[in-house]
Enzyme design. Structure first.
Site, PDB file in Angstrom:
ATOM      1  N   ASP A 244     -11.884  -4.245   1.863  1.00  0.00           N
ATOM      2  CA  ASP A 244     -11.074  -5.165   1.074  1.00  0.00           C
ATOM      3  C   ASP A 244     -11.964  -6.782   0.770  1.00  0.00           C
ATOM      4  O   ASP A 244     -12.923  -7.040   1.004  1.00  0.00           O
ATOM      5  CB  ASP A 244      -9.271  -5.036   2.228  1.00  0.00           C
ATOM      6  CG  ASP A 244      -8.112  -6.088   1.248  1.00  0.00           C
ATOM      7  OD1 ASP A 244      -7.721  -5.536   0.691  1.00  0.00           O
ATOM      8  OD2 ASP A 244      -8.056  -6.913   1.114  1.00  0.00           O
TER       9      ASP A 244
ATOM     10  N   THR B 125     -11.574   0.087  -8.857  1.00  0.00           N
ATOM     11  CA  THR B 125     -10.860  -0.588  -8.632  1.00  0.00           C
ATOM     12  C   THR B 125     -11.122  -1.786  -9.846  1.00  0.00           C
ATOM     13  O   THR B 125      -9.889  -1.815 -10.808  1.00  0.00           O
ATOM     14  CB  THR B 125     -11.159  -1.863  -7.389  1.00  0.00           C
ATOM     15  OG1 THR B 125     -10.536  -1.403  -6.285  1.00  0.00           O
ATOM     16  CG2 THR B 125      -9.018  -2.204  -7.294  1.00  0.00           C
TER      17      THR B 125
ATOM     18  N   LYS C  44      -3.148  -0.746   6.607  1.00  0.00           N
ATOM     19  CA  LYS C  44      -4.220  -2.029   6.146  1.00  0.00           C
ATOM     20  C   LYS C  44      -4.583  -3.003   7.895  1.00  0.00           C
ATOM     21  O   LYS C  44      -3.283  -2.878   8.846  1.00  0.00           O
ATOM     22  CB  LYS C  44      -3.190  -3.056   5.834  1.00  0.00           C
ATOM     23  CG  LYS C  44      -3.868  -4.283   4.749  1.00  0.00           C
ATOM     24  CD  LYS C  44      -4.176  -3.525   3.034  1.00  0.00           C
ATOM     25  CE  LYS C  44      -5.700  -3.914   2.355  1.00  0.00           C
ATOM     26  NZ  LYS C  44      -5.324  -3.206   0.950  1.00  0.00           N
TER      27      LYS C  44
ATOM     28  N   ASN D 245     -15.120  -7.578  -5.774  1.00  0.00           N
ATOM     29  CA  ASN D 245     -15.778  -6.395  -6.635  1.00  0.00           C
ATOM     30  C   ASN D 245     -14.512  -6.177  -7.011  1.00  0.00           C
ATOM     31  O   ASN D 245     -15.072  -5.781  -8.316  1.00  0.00           O
ATOM     32  CB  ASN D 245     -15.388  -5.179  -5.060  1.00  0.00           C
ATOM     33  CG  ASN D 245     -15.035  -4.058  -5.921  1.00  0.00           C
ATOM     34  OD1 ASN D 245     -14.471  -4.018  -5.917  1.00  0.00           O
ATOM     35  ND2 ASN D 245     -16.576  -3.355  -6.116  1.00  0.00           N
TER      36      ASN D 245
ATOM     37  N   LYS E 110       1.804   1.797  -3.285  1.00  0.00           N
ATOM     38  CA  LYS E 110       0.817   2.204  -4.639  1.00  0.00           C
ATOM     39  C   LYS E 110       0.342   3.139  -4.075  1.00  0.00           C
ATOM     40  O   LYS E 110      -0.468   4.820  -5.382  1.00  0.00           O
ATOM     41  CB  LYS E 110      -0.213   0.772  -4.420  1.00  0.00           C
ATOM     42  CG  LYS E 110      -1.520   1.391  -5.007  1.00  0.00           C
ATOM     43  CD  LYS E 110      -3.294  -0.023  -4.131  1.00  0.00           C
ATOM     44  CE  LYS E 110      -2.374  -1.141  -3.743  1.00  0.00           C
ATOM     45  NZ  LYS E 110      -3.972  -2.160  -3.365  1.00  0.00           N
TER      46      LYS E 110
ATOM     47  N   SER F 222     -10.893   6.475  -3.156  1.00  0.00           N
ATOM     48  CA  SER F 222     -11.160   6.811  -2.384  1.00  0.00           C
ATOM     49  C   SER F 222     -10.499   8.097  -1.523  1.00  0.00           C
ATOM     50  O   SER F 222     -11.574   8.771  -0.899  1.00  0.00           O
ATOM     51  CB  SER F 222     -10.305   5.559  -0.799  1.00  0.00           C
ATOM     52  OG  SER F 222     -11.149   4.562  -1.129  1.00  0.00           O
TER      53      SER F 222
ATOM     54  N   GLN G 208       0.836  -1.215  -0.008  1.00  0.00           N
ATOM     55  CA  GLN G 208      -0.013   0.237  -0.531  1.00  0.00           C
ATOM     56  C   GLN G 208       0.458   1.323   0.127  1.00  0.00           C
ATOM     57  O   GLN G 208       0.465   2.246  -0.570  1.00  0.00           O
ATOM     58  CB  GLN G 208      -1.154  -0.497   1.316  1.00  0.00           C
ATOM     59  CG  GLN G 208      -2.795   0.495   1.038  1.00  0.00           C
ATOM     60  CD  GLN G 208      -3.193   0.214   0.509  1.00  0.00           C
ATOM     61  OE1 GLN G 208      -3.490  -1.568   0.762  1.00  0.00           O
ATOM     62  NE2 GLN G 208      -4.163   0.586  -0.564  1.00  0.00           N
TER      63      GLN G 208
HETATM   64  N1  GLU Z   1      -8.163  -2.854   0.060  1.00  0.00           N
HETATM   65  C1  GLU Z   1      -7.746  -1.766  -1.608  1.00  0.00           C
HETATM   66  C2  GLU Z   1      -6.593  -1.794  -1.915  1.00  0.00           C
HETATM   67  O1  GLU Z   1      -5.884  -3.319  -1.806  1.00  0.00           O
HETATM   68  C3  GLU Z   1      -8.495  -0.252  -1.286  1.00  0.00           C
HETATM   69  C4  GLU Z   1      -8.068   0.578   0.108  1.00  0.00           C
HETATM   70  C5  GLU Z   1      -8.589   1.445   0.281  1.00  0.00           C
HETATM   71  O2  GLU Z   1      -9.428   2.237  -0.876  1.00  0.00           O
HETATM   72  O3  GLU Z   1      -8.509   2.608   1.247  1.00  0.00           O
HETATM   73  O4  GLU Z   1      -5.553  -1.139  -2.766  1.00  0.00           O
END
Ligand code: GLU
Length: 447
Positions: free
Chosen positions: A166, A210, A126, A241, A114, A379, A111
């Protein structure tokens, strides 16, 4: 590998020997940034690299809840607050029996890069619990979410840490979690969680983001080599999703979707999934919470029990289920069948040896931290709308999402080493994310 990178990973293995998924995620990033670091000694700093792999804070807590038989059950909850150098902690919550510290540290580490790639000011986190939503009633899920928030609420906030969904955490769970946060906090702070329903501060297009973002990204990859999505055959794994909305967008673009899957096996649709089929699968998965096997039987379609989709010949493979669902043998099957492109909709679905094999055979490979970043990016857009106290129209959010995916693609090109005429998206994505976070950490005294 550079000795400094090797030394950091050796230390991790010594300190937390059982955290295999976390080691794998770090190894993947280190492998990808190695050559860049050789030429940029500014980043070859042991303390900087050690700080990157050490979460700023980890919270572990008990989640007691009462099941429908009146029995008190106990689960373990977590929040890994990984890195806040470029923004508040941001990342989803996962409810799955496999959730443990190794899985959440790998996800929080992914993350970091990302979120940096999204171009938005988002740090990384997370969390989740080893709770299995499968077979639980609505009331049990609600009681569980409320109990989880009874602890989590004191650690999160719209400018500190913003959870989202998630695996196992969708619209229903986000609603229950947000409701309990609002009650405990006695404040309407909609920006504390994302993926909310449209009636209470959610963003249009967040549900689709996503999956749609993944398709925008691969459209860029194909355009870069003078190709397009029309007529391509695509194997998708998963049916949650990400898989649902990747399939929807592919149908809009004239591609043929051959498969979806769940933990029971793979649904194979030789003539391609239709829009009507997809709508009933959405209903099955999001409302009835049923199994693909039964659905395949009802619709007289092929179902391969306990198998992954990667043996099916296709132009494009999109692993959209979970970590390590595409391993070396799967990669070999895809290569044998002349697969052209693999892009990750899930987080770390490809094992490191699978990635190496794909790249060695010139299969274009996109790591999830680039190709699935559309979810967390949207988000970020939801947070912006919550700060404004306003809702943007779907077209505006969608246009912004597309622009962000195009920018991530461009950043991958900037940092991809120019070899053999193909783009190395793994290097490009990891280096682009790494540079942004590392620069911020250096500027702030490593924190
Ligand atoms: N769980 C999603 C990811 O792996 C979204 C996380 C979010 O929107 O904060 O990026």
């Amino acid at each position: 590998m550079l000795p400094v990178l090797q030394s950091v990973i050796n230390d991790l293995r010594k300190r937390d020997p059982m955290q295999y998924e976390f080691h794998q995620a770090v190894e993947e990033v280190w492998h990808a940034v190695n050559t860049f670091l050789e030429h940029n000694p500014r980043y070859c700093d042991q303390s900087l690299l050690e700080s990157l792999v050490e979460p700023e804070r980890i919270i572990i807590f008990r989640i007691p809840w009462v099941d429908d038989n009146g029995r008190l059950q106990v689960n373990r909850g977590y929040r890994v607050q990984m890195n806040s150098a470029i923004g508040p902690y941001k990342g989803g919550l996962r409810f799955h029996p496999s959730v443990n510290l190794s899985v959440l540290k790998f996800l929080a580490f992914e993350q970091t890069f990302k979120n940096a790639l999204t171009t938005l000011p988002l740090g990384s986190a997370k969390g989740g619990a080893d709770f299995d939503p499968k077979g639980k009633s609505d009331n049990e899920v609600r009681r569980f979410c409320q109990s989880m928030m009874n602890e989590l609420y004191r650690h999160i906030g719209p400018t500190t840490d913003i959870p989202a969904g998630d695996i196992g955490v969708g619209a229903r769970e986000i609603g229950y979690l947000y409701g309990q946060y609002r009650r405990l906090n006695n404040l309407v702070e909609q920006g504390v969680i994302t993926g909310k329903g449209l009636a209470y501060g959610g963003s249009r297009m967040r549900t689709e983001a996503t999956g749609y973002g993944l398709i925008y990204f691969i459209a860029e990859m194909l355009a870069h080599i003078g190709d397009g999505l029309k007529g391509k055959t695509v194997c998708i794994s998963g049916s949650g999703n990400v898989a649902q909305y990747a399939a929807e967008k592919l149908l809009n673009e004239g591609a043929k979707v051959l498969s979806l899957s769940d933990s029971g096996g793979t649904l194979y649709v030789k003539d391609g999934l239709t829009r009507e089929m997809l709508e009933t699968i959405k209903q099955l998965k999001n409302e009835e919470r049923g199994r693909l096997e039964q659905w395949a039987e009802q619709h007289n379609l092929t179902f391969y029990s306990d198998q992954r989709p990667w043996q099916i010949a296709c132009d494009i493979a999109l692993p959209c289920a979970t970590q390590n669902e595409l391993e070396l043998d799967d990669a070999k099957a895809l290569i044998t069948n002349d697969c052209q492109l693999v892009a990750e909709g899930a987080n770390m679905p490809c094992s490191n040896d699978a990635i190496i094999a794909l790249q060695k055979h010139q299969v274009l490979y996109a790591p999830g931290k680039a190709s699935n970043a559309g979810g967390v990016a949207t988000s970020g857009l939801e947070m912006t709308q919550n700060r404004q106290g306003y809702f943007w129209p779907a077209e505006q959010v969608d246009a912004k999402l597309r622009e962000i995916m195009q920018q991530i693609h461009a950043d991958c090109l900037t940092y991809s080493p120019a070899i053999k005429g193909t783009v190395d998206y793994q290097c490009g994505a990891n280096v682009a994310g790494f540079v942004k976070v590392a620069d911020a950490m250096i500027a702030q005294g490593y924190l």
